[in-house]
Design a protein around this motif. Structure first.
Motif, PDB file in Angstrom:
ATOM      1  N   GLY A   1      30.142  -6.555  10.373  1.00  0.00           N
ATOM      2  CA  GLY A   1      30.768  -6.616  11.685  1.00  0.00           C
ATOM      3  C   GLY A   1      30.571  -7.928  12.398  1.00  0.00           C
ATOM      4  N   ASP A   2      29.427  -8.559  12.237  1.00  0.00           N
ATOM      5  CA  ASP A   2      29.200  -9.860  12.864  1.00  0.00           C
ATOM      6  C   ASP A   2      30.180 -10.900  12.337  1.00  0.00           C
ATOM      7  OD1 ASP A   2      27.110  -8.981  14.436  1.00  0.00           O
ATOM      8  OD2 ASP A   2      25.543  -9.627  13.051  1.00  0.00           O
ATOM      9  N   GLN A   3      30.387 -10.898  11.027  1.00  0.00           N
ATOM     10  CA  GLN A   3      31.309 -11.866  10.428  1.00  0.00           C
ATOM     11  C   GLN A   3      32.755 -11.599  10.856  1.00  0.00           C
ATOM     12  OE1 GLN A   3      29.466 -10.816   6.554  1.00  0.00           O
ATOM     13  NE2 GLN A   3      29.650 -12.992   6.075  1.00  0.00           N
TER      14      GLN A   3
ATOM     15  N   MET B   1      20.960  -7.106  18.142  1.00  0.00           N
ATOM     16  CA  MET B   1      20.733  -7.006  16.703  1.00  0.00           C
ATOM     17  C   MET B   1      21.695  -7.870  15.893  1.00  0.00           C
ATOM     18  SD  MET B   1      18.135  -5.125  16.504  1.00  0.00           S
ATOM     19  CE  MET B   1      18.075  -4.801  14.744  1.00  0.00           C
ATOM     20  N   SER B   2      22.682  -8.461  16.537  1.00  0.00           N
ATOM     21  CA  SER B   2      23.622  -9.302  15.794  1.00  0.00           C
ATOM     22  C   SER B   2      22.903 -10.504  15.200  1.00  0.00           C
ATOM     23  CB  SER B   2      24.756  -9.762  16.702  1.00  0.00           C
ATOM     24  OG  SER B   2      25.685  -8.727  16.899  1.00  0.00           O
ATOM     25  N   ASN B   3      23.399 -10.947  14.065  1.00  0.00           N
ATOM     26  CA  ASN B   3      22.756 -12.023  13.320  1.00  0.00           C
ATOM     27  C   ASN B   3      22.758 -13.322  14.110  1.00  0.00           C
ATOM     28  OD1 ASN B   3      22.773 -14.290  11.038  1.00  0.00           O
ATOM     29  ND2 ASN B   3      21.968 -12.400  10.123  1.00  0.00           N
TER      30      ASN B   3
ATOM     31  N   TYR C   1      35.931  -8.722  29.473  1.00  0.00           N
ATOM     32  CA  TYR C   1      35.999  -9.453  28.202  1.00  0.00           C
ATOM     33  C   TYR C   1      36.869  -8.713  27.197  1.00  0.00           C
ATOM     34  CZ  TYR C   1      32.096 -11.769  30.453  1.00  0.00           C
ATOM     35  OH  TYR C   1      31.312 -12.436  31.358  1.00  0.00           O
ATOM     36  N   THR C   2      37.425  -9.459  26.263  1.00  0.00           N
ATOM     37  CA  THR C   2      38.430  -8.904  25.363  1.00  0.00           C
ATOM     38  C   THR C   2      37.904  -8.469  24.000  1.00  0.00           C
ATOM     39  OG1 THR C   2      38.994 -11.202  24.845  1.00  0.00           O
ATOM     40  CG2 THR C   2      40.429 -10.047  26.374  1.00  0.00           C
ATOM     41  N   LEU C   3      36.741  -8.960  23.598  1.00  0.00           N
ATOM     42  CA  LEU C   3      36.241  -8.644  22.256  1.00  0.00           C
ATOM     43  C   LEU C   3      34.741  -8.417  22.290  1.00  0.00           C
ATOM     44  CD1 LEU C   3      36.768  -8.450  19.161  1.00  0.00           C
ATOM     45  CD2 LEU C   3      36.320 -10.916  19.043  1.00  0.00           C
ATOM     46  N   GLY C   4      34.321  -7.362  21.605  1.00  0.00           N
ATOM     47  CA  GLY C   4      32.889  -7.088  21.478  1.00  0.00           C
ATOM     48  C   GLY C   4      32.647  -6.165  20.308  1.00  0.00           C
ATOM     49  N   GLY C   5      31.382  -6.030  19.909  1.00  0.00           N
ATOM     50  CA  GLY C   5      31.108  -5.128  18.810  1.00  0.00           C
ATOM     51  C   GLY C   5      29.710  -5.233  18.266  1.00  0.00           C
ATOM     52  N   GLU C   6      29.515  -4.555  17.143  1.00  0.00           N
ATOM     53  CA  GLU C   6      28.206  -4.456  16.509  1.00  0.00           C
ATOM     54  C   GLU C   6      28.295  -4.858  15.046  1.00  0.00           C
ATOM     55  OE1 GLU C   6      25.660  -1.033  18.178  1.00  0.00           O
ATOM     56  OE2 GLU C   6      27.641  -0.148  17.888  1.00  0.00           O
TER      57      GLU C   6
ATOM     58  N   SER D   1      27.462  -3.180  12.645  1.00  0.00           N
ATOM     59  CA  SER D   1      27.881  -2.015  11.863  1.00  0.00           C
ATOM     60  C   SER D   1      29.383  -1.949  11.641  1.00  0.00           C
ATOM     61  CB  SER D   1      27.438  -0.734  12.566  1.00  0.00           C
ATOM     62  OG  SER D   1      28.074  -0.622  13.826  1.00  0.00           O
ATOM     63  N   GLY D   2      30.150  -2.816  12.310  1.00  0.00           N
ATOM     64  CA  GLY D   2      31.593  -2.793  12.162  1.00  0.00           C
ATOM     65  C   GLY D   2      32.311  -2.028  13.245  1.00  0.00           C
ATOM     66  N   HIS D   3      31.589  -1.656  14.284  1.00  0.00           N
ATOM     67  CA  HIS D   3      32.188  -0.973  15.438  1.00  0.00           C
ATOM     68  C   HIS D   3      32.644  -2.043  16.414  1.00  0.00           C
ATOM     69  CE1 HIS D   3      32.617   1.671  18.909  1.00  0.00           C
ATOM     70  NE2 HIS D   3      32.581   2.689  18.074  1.00  0.00           N
ATOM     71  N   LEU D   4      33.914  -2.456  16.343  1.00  0.00           N
ATOM     72  CA  LEU D   4      34.463  -3.517  17.170  1.00  0.00           C
ATOM     73  C   LEU D   4      35.445  -2.965  18.193  1.00  0.00           C
ATOM     74  CD1 LEU D   4      33.304  -5.216  14.742  1.00  0.00           C
ATOM     75  CD2 LEU D   4      35.215  -6.792  15.140  1.00  0.00           C
ATOM     76  N   ILE D   5      35.407  -3.541  19.383  1.00  0.00           N
ATOM     77  CA  ILE D   5      36.292  -3.123  20.468  1.00  0.00           C
ATOM     78  C   ILE D   5      37.179  -4.302  20.840  1.00  0.00           C
ATOM     79  CG2 ILE D   5      36.433  -2.198  22.818  1.00  0.00           C
ATOM     80  CD1 ILE D   5      33.438  -1.259  22.310  1.00  0.00           C
ATOM     81  N   MET D   6      38.472  -4.092  20.757  1.00  0.00           N
ATOM     82  CA  MET D   6      39.451  -5.102  21.158  1.00  0.00           C
ATOM     83  C   MET D   6      40.148  -4.570  22.405  1.00  0.00           C
ATOM     84  SD  MET D   6      40.866  -6.427  17.466  1.00  0.00           S
ATOM     85  CE  MET D   6      41.253  -8.051  18.148  1.00  0.00           C
ATOM     86  N   ALA D   7      39.682  -5.008  23.572  1.00  0.00           N
ATOM     87  CA  ALA D   7      40.049  -4.385  24.836  1.00  0.00           C
ATOM     88  C   ALA D   7      41.519  -4.513  25.184  1.00  0.00           C
ATOM     89  CB  ALA D   7      39.193  -4.966  25.966  1.00  0.00           C
TER      90      ALA D   7
END
Length: 448
Positions: free
Chosen positions: A259-261, A286-288, A321-326, A328-334
């Motif tokens: 998810g970070d990548q 916890m993001s890299n 904000y328009t983009l966030g996530g973890e 784990s691959g749980h990404l939110i595109m607002a």
């Protein structure tokens, strides 16, 4: 008494922790709290109900539908669809609230109940507390024609598919993709969407039988996906979890893309197109470290939230904000969703490959992933981790040794007597050594 709601609804072993009686009671209480505005306006509230394909979802959904209808709520039953589809549909039709029956990436015996407020937004703690407080209190008991009706939401899938395709910034023609649907809620939608978007699609994990959800497949088991990508010579693989709110990937060489990548790739794409609000990405602690450094190199700020998608979402909402996530691959595109959406994320990732003509490996090369290890230290008093000077001295000594080439994070578990020790370093042996050294200190000092 522990709080009934966790970080993502009410979850537990179906028919033991999550019973028919509890599901019925939660639905009746939710009708009072989330339907209050409609009742005060003199109309029956409308709720969207959905579930993933695990077998217990059938009786739990029936109990929830009964609780809502008996409280005067009209229920639109969307059947088996992803969690983000339920959230989208609530907003799309202007429903008063919604309920998703799913335990996400958990094994089939577990299940859960997630509530969404109007607009498809997750509930604030205050609303969850009000529902829990009414769980064993008096219920609404309308009579005659005032009871709710339960109807099939006939075009639920079509509405959601059109929404996903409408958010696509670039068609996927010429790209071959292996999709792993985790024998879950994505099985009936994700292959169709990627095909309609122009990709050549090979599908695995798309035969849900009620008990095989997440079983050796999906975003928590990427081995089968990597193997299939290599066997078919595909450009990449996309993996969902059971309710399709997560997305992880593997590149054409079978290497994991977390998810970070994915966030790094999408943040740069949005920034290039002027669509990343205030050039800010919301991640978690916890993001890299490599994500933050990569973003800094491109003048993008990384705002760190607490672990948990609800905290990412809170930070996103506060700043617009328009983009966030973890990770784990749980990404939110607002701009397109109110919650994590694994199909949407996968589409956007592959669209960036199509737009740039680059491989996934080339795109994620913008970020150097620092070797990372997590050690869970059990049997300790997690509440003392922030106040023990010996532990603090050990952390400072290791941080001094690391310098700018890594970082250390101690985090108390929110649910267990456990402390998580996370270390990132320039090489794996250094990360492993430091994590276990610090874990030993934590164990000696905080043992119970």
């Amino acid at each position: 008494m522990p709080r009934l709601f966790g970080t993502d609804g009410v979850r537990g072993l179906a028919n033991k922790d999550l019973t028919v009686e509890l599901a019925l009671g939660l639905a009746q209480a939710a009708a009072q709290v989330l339907g209050s505005g409609a009742f005060e306006a003199g109309r029956r509230p409308t709720a969207v109900l959905a579930r993933d394909p695990r077998v217990s979802g059938e009786f739990i959904a029936a109990a929830v539908a009964a609780g809502l209808a008996s409280s005067g709520v009209d229920v639109l039953d969307a059947g088996v669809i992803p969690t983000p589809a339920a959230a989208f549909l609530i907003a799309d039709i202007g429903a008063d609230f919604g309920v998703m029956i799913s335990a996400s990436h958990n094994a089939a015996p577990d299940n859960g109940i997630k509530f969404f407020a109007s607009g498809g937004r997750k509930l604030a703690d205050e609303l969850e507390d009000r529902i829990e407080a009414l769980l064993h209190g008096p219920k609404l008991t309308p009579l005659g024609g005032d009871v709710g009706r339960i109807r099939r939401f006939a075009d639920a899938e079509d509405r959601y598919i059109l929404h996903l395709l409408g958010a696509l910034p670039h068609r996927l023609d010429g790209l071959s993709i292996v999709l792993d649907c985790a024998h879950g809620a994505a099985a009936g939608i994700s292959p169709e969407v990627f095909t309609d978007a122009g990709a050549t699609v090979i599908v695995i994990g798309n035969d849900p039988d009620g008990m095989n959800i997440n079983d050796g497949v999906g975003s928590t088991h990427l081995e089968s996906l990597a193997k299939a990508v290599l066997e078919h010579g595909a450009d990449l693989g996309i993996a969902h979890d059971g309710d399709a709110d997560r997305c992880l990937a593997v590149d054409h060489e079978g290497s994991l893309v977390d998810g970070d990548q994915i966030m790094a790739v999408l943040a740069l794409s949005l920034a290039e197109r002027g669509m990343l609000h205030e050039r800010t990405l919301v991640a978690t602690v916890m993001s890299n470290l490599g994500l933050r450094l990569a973003m800094e190199a491109h003048d993008i700020r990384v705002l760190q939230a607490k672990v948990g998608d609800r905290y990412v979402l809170e930070a996103m909402n506060e700043g617009g904000y328009t983009l966030g996530g973890e990770q784990s691959g749980h990404l939110i595109m607002a701009d397109h969703a109110t919650t994590g959406d694994g199909i949407l994320t996968g589409l956007q990732l592959v669209a960036e490959m199509a737009r740039t003509g680059k491989t996934l490996k080339e795109l994620v090369g913008v970020m150097t992933v620092f070797p990372q290890i997590m050690v869970n230290v059990r049997g300790v008093d997690r509440h003392r981790v922030g106040g023990d000077e010996v532990v603090a001295d050990a952390v400072r000594a290791l941080e001094e040794e690391l310098g700018e080439s890594g970082r250390i994070l101690l985090r108390a578990s929110g649910t267990e007597p456990m402390v998580r020790v996370m270390v990132e370093a320039a090489d794996q042996p250094t990360a492993d050594r430091m994590a276990h050294e610090l874990a030993d200190v934590v164990k000696r000092r905080l043992a119970v």
